[in-house]
Design an enzyme around this catalytic site. Sequence first.
Site, PDB file in Angstrom:
ATOM      1  N   ASP A   1      -1.660  -7.624  19.459  1.00 32.25           N
ATOM      2  CA  ASP A   1      -0.813  -7.797  18.282  1.00 32.25           C
ATOM      3  C   ASP A   1      -1.170  -9.123  17.629  1.00 32.25           C
ATOM      4  O   ASP A   1      -0.935 -10.199  18.206  1.00 32.25           O
ATOM      5  CB  ASP A   1       0.654  -7.784  18.705  1.00 32.25           C
ATOM      6  CG  ASP A   1       1.613  -7.974  17.538  1.00 32.25           C
ATOM      7  OD1 ASP A   1       1.144  -8.113  16.386  1.00 32.25           O
ATOM      8  OD2 ASP A   1       2.829  -7.990  17.776  1.00 32.25           O
ATOM      9  N   VAL A   2      -1.748  -9.069  16.425  1.00 32.42           N
ATOM     10  CA  VAL A   2      -2.218 -10.298  15.793  1.00 32.42           C
ATOM     11  C   VAL A   2      -1.080 -11.228  15.379  1.00 32.42           C
ATOM     12  O   VAL A   2      -1.308 -12.412  15.105  1.00 32.42           O
ATOM     13  CB  VAL A   2      -3.107  -9.999  14.566  1.00 32.42           C
ATOM     14  CG1 VAL A   2      -4.340  -9.212  14.974  1.00 32.42           C
ATOM     15  CG2 VAL A   2      -2.333  -9.281  13.465  1.00 32.42           C
TER      16      VAL A   2
ATOM     17  N   ASN B   1      -9.867  -9.436  10.791  1.00 29.36           N
ATOM     18  CA  ASN B   1      -9.934  -8.311   9.870  1.00 29.36           C
ATOM     19  C   ASN B   1      -8.623  -7.546   9.746  1.00 29.36           C
ATOM     20  O   ASN B   1      -8.384  -6.884   8.732  1.00 29.36           O
ATOM     21  CB  ASN B   1     -11.036  -7.349  10.343  1.00 29.36           C
ATOM     22  CG  ASN B   1     -10.970  -6.008   9.645  1.00 29.36           C
ATOM     23  OD1 ASN B   1     -11.341  -5.860   8.494  1.00 29.36           O
ATOM     24  ND2 ASN B   1     -10.470  -4.992  10.352  1.00 29.36           N
TER      25      ASN B   1
ATOM     26  N   TYR C   1       1.548  -8.231  -0.910  1.00 26.68           N
ATOM     27  CA  TYR C   1       0.195  -8.090  -0.370  1.00 26.68           C
ATOM     28  C   TYR C   1      -0.734  -9.121  -0.998  1.00 26.68           C
ATOM     29  O   TYR C   1      -1.484  -9.820  -0.300  1.00 26.68           O
ATOM     30  CB  TYR C   1      -0.338  -6.680  -0.630  1.00 26.68           C
ATOM     31  CG  TYR C   1      -1.757  -6.492  -0.138  1.00 26.68           C
ATOM     32  CD1 TYR C   1      -2.005  -6.150   1.186  1.00 26.68           C
ATOM     33  CD2 TYR C   1      -2.846  -6.667  -0.989  1.00 26.68           C
ATOM     34  CE1 TYR C   1      -3.299  -5.994   1.658  1.00 26.68           C
ATOM     35  CE2 TYR C   1      -4.141  -6.519  -0.529  1.00 26.68           C
ATOM     36  CZ  TYR C   1      -4.366  -6.180   0.788  1.00 26.68           C
ATOM     37  OH  TYR C   1      -5.653  -6.043   1.246  1.00 26.68           O
TER      38      TYR C   1
ATOM     39  N   LYS D   1      -2.900 -12.319   0.786  1.00 25.62           N
ATOM     40  CA  LYS D   1      -4.351 -12.477   0.729  1.00 25.62           C
ATOM     41  C   LYS D   1      -4.751 -13.763   0.002  1.00 25.62           C
ATOM     42  O   LYS D   1      -5.759 -14.394   0.338  1.00 25.62           O
ATOM     43  CB  LYS D   1      -4.988 -11.261   0.058  1.00 25.62           C
ATOM     44  CG  LYS D   1      -5.024 -10.032   0.944  1.00 25.62           C
ATOM     45  CD  LYS D   1      -5.849 -10.276   2.207  1.00 25.62           C
ATOM     46  CE  LYS D   1      -5.990  -9.055   3.085  1.00 25.62           C
ATOM     47  NZ  LYS D   1      -6.825  -9.316   4.281  1.00 25.62           N
TER      48      LYS D   1
ATOM     49  N   THR E   1     -10.531   3.223   2.001  1.00 17.20           N
ATOM     50  CA  THR E   1      -9.771   3.354   3.243  1.00 17.20           C
ATOM     51  C   THR E   1      -8.338   3.694   2.864  1.00 17.20           C
ATOM     52  O   THR E   1      -7.995   3.772   1.681  1.00 17.20           O
ATOM     53  CB  THR E   1      -9.787   2.043   4.056  1.00 17.20           C
ATOM     54  OG1 THR E   1      -9.063   1.042   3.321  1.00 17.20           O
ATOM     55  CG2 THR E   1     -11.211   1.568   4.297  1.00 17.20           C
TER      56      THR E   1
ATOM     57  N   LEU F   1      -5.897   1.775   2.998  1.00 15.41           N
ATOM     58  CA  LEU F   1      -5.296   0.647   2.291  1.00 15.41           C
ATOM     59  C   LEU F   1      -5.510   0.745   0.788  1.00 15.41           C
ATOM     60  O   LEU F   1      -4.663   0.328  -0.002  1.00 15.41           O
ATOM     61  CB  LEU F   1      -5.883  -0.678   2.798  1.00 15.41           C
ATOM     62  CG  LEU F   1      -5.478  -1.148   4.190  1.00 15.41           C
ATOM     63  CD1 LEU F   1      -6.138  -2.485   4.500  1.00 15.41           C
ATOM     64  CD2 LEU F   1      -3.968  -1.271   4.305  1.00 15.41           C
TER      65      LEU F   1
END
Length: 256
Positions: free
Chosen positions: A55-56, A82, A149, A153, A183, A185
Amino acid sequence: MSTVVVTGGTRGLGLGMVRALLERGHRVALCGTNTARIDELRPQLSEAALIMSADVTDRASLQALWDATVDRFGKVDVWINNAGVSHDRTPLWQLPAEQARNVVETNLLGVLHGSAVAMAGMAAAGGGHVWNMEGLGSDGRTVAGLATYGASKRGVTYLTNALAKEVPAGVSVGLLSPGMVVTDLLTHGYADPDELAKARKVFNILADKVETVAPWLAERAVSHTRNGAHVRWLTTPKVIGRFLTAPVRRRDLFAE
């Protein structure tokens, strides 16, 4: 031969880079949070791959990933932060708090934790390189409905540029910018079919499939490891060229 860690490596672009790295003879550790997906992937990957749940958003979990990688392969040369998630395309004031929290914790806090673990380990081992993954918002461009989002980023880009000024001796950090990649996303959160259809017209001009972008990024992830490096797939000249040639290229990236 390098040893590379890829967080969020069980799907999408992350998995594409994992496969490309393995094909080029590198050793790869990858992680995800979906245990069923991990069990499904494990027999598909070579013995040069270590796959585990991590779990990041939990630094201790990423430290366990680092330790397991060193135990298995002896070192870590490159660490790629990533892992990332998106949210429904909706105004911030309508976005459920849990979705907003998940995006910020995964996309920004996850990169912060991963960078801290990797940089500390690399400093002790004598060197290494950390890559952080850019996305929509990293360049300051804003899109309605994706405020959270994009902010996450944008934060990744600032964080990476700041880290480049404080890395310990022998350690370097940089940014990977994959552009638009087909993808889940990319197409996530379109509630209106007409809006999705309009978006796909742009995607068919500017986007690329994982199998196109991932090998290119993977190769540079192990070869362009200078401090402050910024590797971009979708450059401004490429964008201009694609719009100019769009009437004759007529790509359909979403065809079954």
